[in-house]
Design an enzyme around this catalytic site. Structure first.
Site, PDB file in Angstrom:
ATOM      1  N   GLU D  68     -18.282 -11.307  -7.043  1.00  0.00           N
ATOM      2  CA  GLU D  68     -18.040 -11.812  -8.136  1.00  0.00           C
ATOM      3  C   GLU D  68     -18.365 -11.660  -9.246  1.00  0.00           C
ATOM      4  O   GLU D  68     -17.501 -10.216 -10.363  1.00  0.00           O
ATOM      5  CB  GLU D  68     -17.525 -13.762  -7.572  1.00  0.00           C
ATOM      6  CG  GLU D  68     -16.947 -13.722  -6.672  1.00  0.00           C
ATOM      7  CD  GLU D  68     -17.015 -13.943  -5.272  1.00  0.00           C
ATOM      8  OE1 GLU D  68     -18.716 -14.006  -5.549  1.00  0.00           O
ATOM      9  OE2 GLU D  68     -16.349 -14.286  -4.569  1.00  0.00           O
ATOM     10  N   HIS D 136     -13.830 -25.885  -2.937  1.00  0.00           N
ATOM     11  CA  HIS D 136     -12.401 -24.900  -3.159  1.00  0.00           C
ATOM     12  C   HIS D 136     -11.115 -25.679  -3.800  1.00  0.00           C
ATOM     13  O   HIS D 136     -10.155 -25.619  -3.299  1.00  0.00           O
ATOM     14  CB  HIS D 136     -11.754 -24.867  -0.806  1.00  0.00           C
ATOM     15  CG  HIS D 136     -12.798 -23.652  -0.749  1.00  0.00           C
ATOM     16  ND1 HIS D 136     -14.380 -23.832  -0.759  1.00  0.00           N
ATOM     17  CD2 HIS D 136     -12.492 -22.016  -0.201  1.00  0.00           C
ATOM     18  CE1 HIS D 136     -14.959 -22.978   0.391  1.00  0.00           C
ATOM     19  NE2 HIS D 136     -14.058 -21.643   0.567  1.00  0.00           N
TER      20      HIS D 136
END
Ligand code: TPP
Ligand code: TPP
Ligand code: MG
Ligand code: MG
Lengths: 344, 332, 332, 344
Positions: D68, D136
């Site tokens: 990322e 998450h």
């Protein structure tokens, strides 16, 4: 401090160094990990905090590669296995690199393990706009408050710095300590222009300062000024000027940025009914936002005026000194805000 | 290229006692049964959350963990059920966790992606790809500083090798000679992305070169090959001659998560790997040993199935946390 | 081991025309003069901020940038003055920037660590170690997608090779075959930390192996060697045969920043490298060419000194921004 | 929307997909970069937003390695060189990994270049607690508001999602778009339990929705409820119940999280004098803190009661559904807060 105690005047860099030394002597599980912290002939970290410590603690001053995500993560792992690491970044701006490890791992680990894991990790980060341009300057506190599982403190003088670092080392949770480049009192090649005296008398005895307590540094009745780090010093100096104008300001060093000490803050707000918060860093989304909202929620019936925030404009930190000086809130801006709120 | 077994010759099993071999088999079967059972419960709708499973990869978890001591540690990932079982967590504490019960290994607060049990040598699994790698180095740093003889085995997937955490975490272990074995389970896919799309390397163990450490690629569906490679790597690491990067070639027989139908996996590829199922491979070899027969293996499977089914019945009735517990376990 | 020149034989200079060689010399001298002048101004207290300088590393910036086209781009670091000058930024716009004037290349808002000028092919330098590497890959991705023939040369130090950004950034360039040359200036130190303390590698170009790209280590104090290696790498990258990782061995003759006295550098090591000063090495070789003599070189140096001094006088009087400008240039 | 327009009911996932398709057709410099976004037979990203787009745009749907920091940084670089990349993370929680690139590079680049650089980068991130455990699940908006140089928006319905994504693509600045997992309307294997209908009629014509405007979604006179994403839907449903109790609530979808649209919000506050802010995520340090502080600073003379914040407790997101449900603010808690503030 009792008068009888033997004391010595130290800078923040020196008192942090003393705290680390004493804790490492006391507890063999304490160690430091960071960039350039223990290189013989080096600097003792970016601001001399660990200068010379490698002589006594050769095995516990680990110079790392430039890999903040890596060694913060390693700090978490070591902490989970019973060590008490102290890790640091050279500039707070770099905290974004290990932020995943800090927020997703260090802070959540205890909760997601159902309370079976401990992460006694100390993290240190210097902040402050100091002539280096926008990537070595920003105030980072805002990004770490309200992270459940993480304690955040800011140290404004040498006494607190030593006592808070010791508390942090002894705490079983991850603690992030913010320090200010202009307050270290770093010397020699690492001296800072624009530095402010934050030295304290340091007693000879072992002492700690709690991680969850604000400090009333100047008592006053008409207005409460809340700030921390450099802005606390500016607030104190503004309060002196205000006294000359006949305005009696109470000045609190917030210190515990997450969670806040609403007991101490609340007592002051109930007394004064007026609050000015001073923060280095863009106003929008700063620590002051939560402080202001939290105060108004808790003490609205005591408030004589809306909380006033003095902060930087919503811009990155500019390099050129003329703009950087305008970026940083200063005593005149604090004075102005207080005068205004008093008239409210 | 690493030789991929279509057959485990019994010659390779000589020298191991049968109990040990049967334990390897049993552990693999346990993982398979657990995963298949959980999948059913999940698809049926009785189990909450999401799941990432490891059917087809049983030999990696079992082969590596069998080479560890009880007080050694592992780190794991979102796909951690197999690692957990292989490291000694019970089906019961894991099922309870999956059902969100207070008796789960993380009191229901962790869930499928964060299985762990400190007393069994497994820290809560990290679901951020690569995020457990620096942790593992730090754990091993602690072992080294405390002069214990423990090591860490750090599990992660092929996909993790492109993360900065992989690079930084292993760099630390390499320069400080830490007692850790990095176990890359290369199942050819990171989610839906085939590994050859995201690296130029033919062998992921070649990453070892950039850390100056030893790397080795092994057939990850051959539990004996995994065990032997792991034992060697563990020994080196424990002796301060590590760290080591092991790449275990394997394949995921199920979706990446939940209901993923794996349309991105080629049929031929699937077939080739399914024919090399780690449990079948090993089971076939075992029954060729004198003294072990299919009945015995079937007995093992039956026993596990029954244990699993009983555990499910219990788990579904285990107490759920009270609302007070929402705000406990934040600070130590 | 890479051969480190103590001498540049004139045979290696044949085939280059004198103008080109003198331009290399001039650019190196310009960097040295600029850096020494700035250091004096800084220590004297007239210049604000902090500085990271590159005395002793002039051949890397000049050798690489000479192999680039005008519309090629570079990315740089906190130690970017040399790169900027070599890419064509003027001493004037840089001095103005250092003095925080609106006529600076970043209007005084960037400062020493963020020098850049888009029209000259240099994006503002990134002061986060390794932070410019992913950027460089993205820039080259744009070139590739737009089918221009531009490339990016991405400068960073030895210290950056342990950052996740290094690993992730180069991974992208490698898998997509991007037109970028990664230039690692290995000056043996990351701040005060000697490189051998933080990697097991003897050659940092060996990192190339883990990306499956070509790596090469070159004497970074030999401007001709750098130029030739860069030209080859640039060509490969431009042709879609890149990326390439170049490691340039060099040495910083000055402090890491500001007043750093470099007590951590060993005396012998310093001496060895000072004897291999890139400007001396190249100057000595040049004067052995028929048609170039020391007077000519002295003339170059004098001209630059004068230009620098004039520029300082101007920069110190250039207008500073008005306070309104604090809040401009946030959004486009 | 004029009645005459041809419209079609789409989910957020579908309308985002449509926006990306149309923008890629319109402008060849637009492209997508992310994990699993364009794999044939794959999912079209974690929540089907780019499903099938690789067929038309094989060269502009770049599947990345799991890196990322790397591909967000690459997005910045490409943007600086004239492309208009759209990058995404599969879960918002992963934004800490590229955060250095987002805050230190993307957001500051224009300023530190003295206005000479443009970074037209779109970033997308799904948030929300959805049964996946604490890594998450978290709400990430708080970490990105008040970052000078960065625009932050949140899309609560398909109409806005399409129009805002288009505006973001056409904007010359970095824009971070937050989306909610329970609002996508993802189908098939990627459907979410607990999903809420956020579909809209989508006109056939090209349209945009501005990045800096809140939306008054329900007019009312007695109290202003501010929220975004899932909480906006819960607020709308709470407002219906309140109407039955005779309480007339105005509901605003804040949408523009940074900077805020104080014009729209102010008009409402001046009318109602009472504000309830609803936010998913720990209360301390949330977006609501800034909103509350900002509102009280600007409109204190109109306020009939202190701003009330409804948010999650200060804990990581628990996995077990019984606690996750308690973590997430819901219509009953909103009702309760409104009743209380009305009585104030
Ligand atoms: C930092 C991060 N990025 C993305 C994801 C989403 N994600 C979960 S698993 C996965 C693929 C991982 O692939 P690999 O490492 O090969 O492990 P495998 O799934 O094959 O076991 C992705 C992209 C994540 N969890 N963390
Ligand atoms: C992410 C990050 N970590 C730490 C620093 C502080 N720092 C600035 S320069 C430097 C050393 C860099 O070494 P190297 O990459 O070798 O470059 P050199 O200084 O030798 O040019 C460090 C640690 C930084 N700027 N960014
Ligand atoms: Mg995989
Ligand atoms: Mg260096």
């Amino acid at each position: 401090m009792a008068v009888a105690e033997i004391t010595k005047r130290l800078s923040i860099a020196e008192s942090l160094r003393q705290a680390i030394t004493e804790e490492m002597r006391r507890d063999p599980t304490v160690f430091c990990m960071g960039e350039d912290i223990g290189v013989p002939g080096g600097w003792g970290g970016a601001f001399t905090v660990t200068l010379g410590l490698e002589e006594e603690f050769a095995d516990r001053l680990l110079d790392t590669p430039i890999a903040e995500l890596g060694f913060f993560g390693a700090g978490i792992g070591a902490a989970m296995m019973g060590m008490r690491p102290i890790v640091d970044v050279q500039y707070g701006d770099f905290l974004f690199l290990p932020m995943d490890q800090i927020v997703n791992n260090a802070a959540k680990m205890r909760y997601m393990s159902g309370g079976t894991v401990k992460v006694p990790l100390v993290m240190r980060a210097p902040i402050g706009a100091t002539g280096r341009g926008s990537q070595h300057a920003q105030s980072m506190e805002r990004y770490f408050i309200g992270v459940p599982g993480l304690k955040v403190v800011a140290v404004s003088n040498a006494y607190d710095a030593k006592g808070i670092l010791k508390s942090a080392v002894r705490d079983d949770n991850p603690v992030l300590i913010f320090e200010h480049k202009l307050l270290y009192g770093s010397k020699g090649a690492r001296a800072e222009s624009g530095a402010v005296d934050a030295t304290s008398e340091i007693p000879d005895e072992d002492y700690t300062v709690p991680l969850d307590k604000a400090a009333v540094c100047r008592e006053g009745s008409q207005v409460t000024i809340l700030s921390w780090l450099l802005m606390h010093h500016y607030s104190m100096s503004a309060a002196e000027s205000l006294a000359n104008e006949g305005i009696d300001a109470e000045v609190i060093d917030v210190r515990s940025l997450s969670p806040f000490d609403y007991e101490t803050i609340g007592a002051s707000v109930r007394k004064t009914g007026r609050v000015v918060i001073v923060e280095e860093g863009p106003k929008t989304g700063g620590v002051s936002a939560e402080l202001a909202a939290g105060i108004m929620e808790r003490f609205s019936e005591n408030m004589l005026a809306p909380v006033h925030r003095v902060a930087s404009p919503d811009v990155p930190v500019p390099f050129t000194p003329v703009l950087e000086d305008a970026y940083r809130p200063d005593p005149p801006r604090i004075l102005e805000a207080v005068r205004k709120i008093i008239q409210h | 290229m690493t030789q991929l077994a279509t057959n485990i010759s019994i010659g390779r099993l000589s020298g191991y006692d049968h109990d040990f071999l049967l334990r390897l088999y049993e552990q693999m079967v346990q993982i398979r049964e657990f995963e298949e059972g959980v999948k059913y419960l999940f698809l049926q709708g009785s189990m909450p959350g999401t799941i990432h499973q490891c059917q087809g990869q049983e030999a990696t978890a079992v082969g590596v963990c069998s080479a560890l001591n009880e007080d050694d540690f592992i780190t794991s990932t979102f796909r951690g059920h197999g690692h957990a079982l292989a490291k000694g967590l019970s089906m019961e504490e894991m099922l309870n966790e999956l059902y969100g019960a207070t008796s789960g290994c993380c009191k229901g607060k962790g869930g499928s992606m964060h299985m762990g049990n400190m007393s069994k040598g497994m820290v809560p699994a990290i679901a951020i790809v690569g995020g457990g790698i620096p942790l593992a180095s730090g754990m091993s740093l602690a072992f080294k500083m405390k002069k214990t003889s423990q090591i860490t085995a750090c599990f992660f997937g092929d996909g993790a090798t492109s993360e900065g955490a992989f690079h930084e975490g292993i760099t630390l272990a390499a320069i400080w000679n830490l007692p850790v074995v990095f176990v890359c389970e290369n199942n050819l896919y990171g989610a839906s992305t085939r590994v050859d799309k995201v690296t130029r390397l033919k062998k992921l163990s070649d990453h070892a070169d950039s850390f100056g450490i030893r790397g080795e690629t092994v057939d990850g569906n051959d539990v004996i090959a995994v065990y032997e490679a792991a034992r060697k790597a563990v020994e080196e690491s424990r002796n301060g001659d590590g760290p080591v990067l092991l790449e275990l070639l394997t394949y995921r027989r199920t979706g990446h998560s939940r209901r993923d139908a794996c349309h991105y996996q080629h049929t031929d590829e699937k077939k080739e790997w399914f024919d090399r199922d780690p449990i079948d491979l090993f089971g076939r070899a075992l029954t060729q040993l004198s003294g072990i027969d299919e009945n015995q293996l079937e007995g093992i499977r039956d026993r596990i199935t029954q244990q699993f089914e009983e555990a499910v019945v219990v788990a579904q009735k285990e107490p759920q946390p009270s609302l007070d517990e929402l705000t406990t376990d934040i600070f130590a």
